[in-house]
Design an enzyme around this catalytic site. Structure first.
Site, short mmCIF file in Angstrom:
data_model
loop_
_atom_site.label_atom_id
_atom_site.label_comp_id
_atom_site.label_asym_id
_atom_site.label_seq_id
_atom_site.Cartn_x
_atom_site.Cartn_y
_atom_site.Cartn_z
N SER A 1 -4.02 1.04 -5.19
CA SER A 1 -3.05 0.06 -4.70
C SER A 1 -1.89 0.79 -4.03
CB SER A 1 -2.59 -0.84 -5.86
OG SER A 1 -1.84 -1.95 -5.38
N HIS B 1 -8.87 -4.82 -6.51
CA HIS B 1 -7.99 -5.38 -7.53
C HIS B 1 -8.68 -6.36 -8.48
CE1 HIS B 1 -4.74 -3.69 -5.13
NE2 HIS B 1 -3.89 -4.00 -6.09
N GLU C 1 -9.38 -2.23 0.69
CA GLU C 1 -9.35 -3.34 -0.27
C GLU C 1 -7.96 -3.95 -0.27
OE1 GLU C 1 -7.59 -3.57 -3.41
OE2 GLU C 1 -6.49 -1.75 -2.91
#
Length: 295
Positions: free
Chosen positions: A101, A271, A204
């Site tokens: 992330s 996630h 992502e």
């Protein structure tokens, strides 16, 4: 072999209960977790001001008794640290940085500076080992065990994925990428990423409407970040919202078309529940509906 890790909070603030659950989850796998007291010194939505988080990062690498530096969560804040990192100091103890992330910014920088980096679940996610459903615990346990194997340097992994339309049956190159919005936010800065020749770029994201994903990918294309890439591999886009019936894959195909860049989708990275780890910069081979990465 017993494993010890240094816990860091380089990004957003994390509630203490979530930290405790994550630590206990890792400990259930036999991992020793070393962390400063306090781990956080909250500043707005951050785990601490820039100097606090930077000092914590340097101290984690300096600890002679740990084999990895593992982030408790992502969120926002990692890019603020990069300019102040003493890379020569970190290179003295070249243990892998682990996370994903917002950690995308630092994983890429570690790789550029010759340090190991692993795109993998954050420590907070290990809390699911304690109180998730049986199926969830099985999935999460596998992902953390794979991450521990990568930290030890002994894992060869493969992942399922699907070619989009006329994508070639085989591609080989270094694995780079991470969170799409984070990568786009770095374009035009000294931290901007540029895929090396033949790279397999993994992307992502979470909670973003499709128009923002399209805008971010367009930004990477226009910035030249993907000019030399060999392929794009889409992970999961958890909670990302469509505008109409157009699938995200079609939007990606249209955006990548000027580059003639093939892409693949369905990679279990992101996630959502499925977030399998991969070593940043490792050589991957796309073939027969699998991405294989040697240990």
């Amino acid at each position: 072999m017993p494993l010890a890790i240094s816990l860091i909070a380089p990004s957003s603030f994390t509630p203490e209960d979530d930290i405790e659950r994550g630590v206990r989850g890792l400990e259930s796998l036999g991992v020793t977790v070393r962390r400063p007291a306090p781990l956080q010194r909250r500043t707005r939505y951050l785990a601490g001001d820039r100097e606090w988080r930077l000092a914590q990062l340097h101290a984690a690498y300096a600890d002679p008794d740990t084999q990895a530096v593992w982030a408790v969560r992502g969120g926002f804040g990692c890019a603020q640290l990069a300019a102040g990192i003493d890379w020569a100091r970190l290179a003295g103890r070249p243990k892998p940085l682990v996370g994903y992330s917002d950690l995308t910014a630092l994983l890429h920088q570690c790789h550029l500076h010759g340090l190991p980096a692993i795109h993998a679940p954050v420590v907070k996610a290990a809390g699911a080992l304690l109180d998730g459903s049986a199926d969830e615990r099985t999935v999460v346990r596998r992902q953390f065990e794979e991450t521990l194997a990568l930290i030890r340097g002994s894992a060869s992994l493969d992942y399922p994925l699907t070619a989009w339309h006329d994508a070639p049956s085989r591609r080989e190159g270094p694995l780079v990428g991470g969170n799409l919005i984070t990568l786009a936010s770095l374009a035009g800065t000294p931290l901007a990423s540029r895929a090396p020749p033949g790279a397999l770029v993994i992307l992502e994201d979470v909670g973003e409407p499709y128009y923002r994903l399209e805008r971010a990918l367009w930004q990477l294309v226009q910035a030249g970040a993907l000019d030399e890439a060999g392929a794009v591999c889409l992970g999961t886009f958890e909670g990302c919202r469509p505008y109409d019936e157009t699938p995200l894959e079609a939007i990606v195909a249209e955006t990548l078309a000027p580059l003639g860049l093939p892409f693949y989708h369905g990679l279990p990275v992101g996630h959502g529940l499925h977030n399998r780890p991969w070593r940043y910069g490792a050589t991957g081979v796309l073939e027969e509906g699998r991405l294989s990465v040697a240990g």
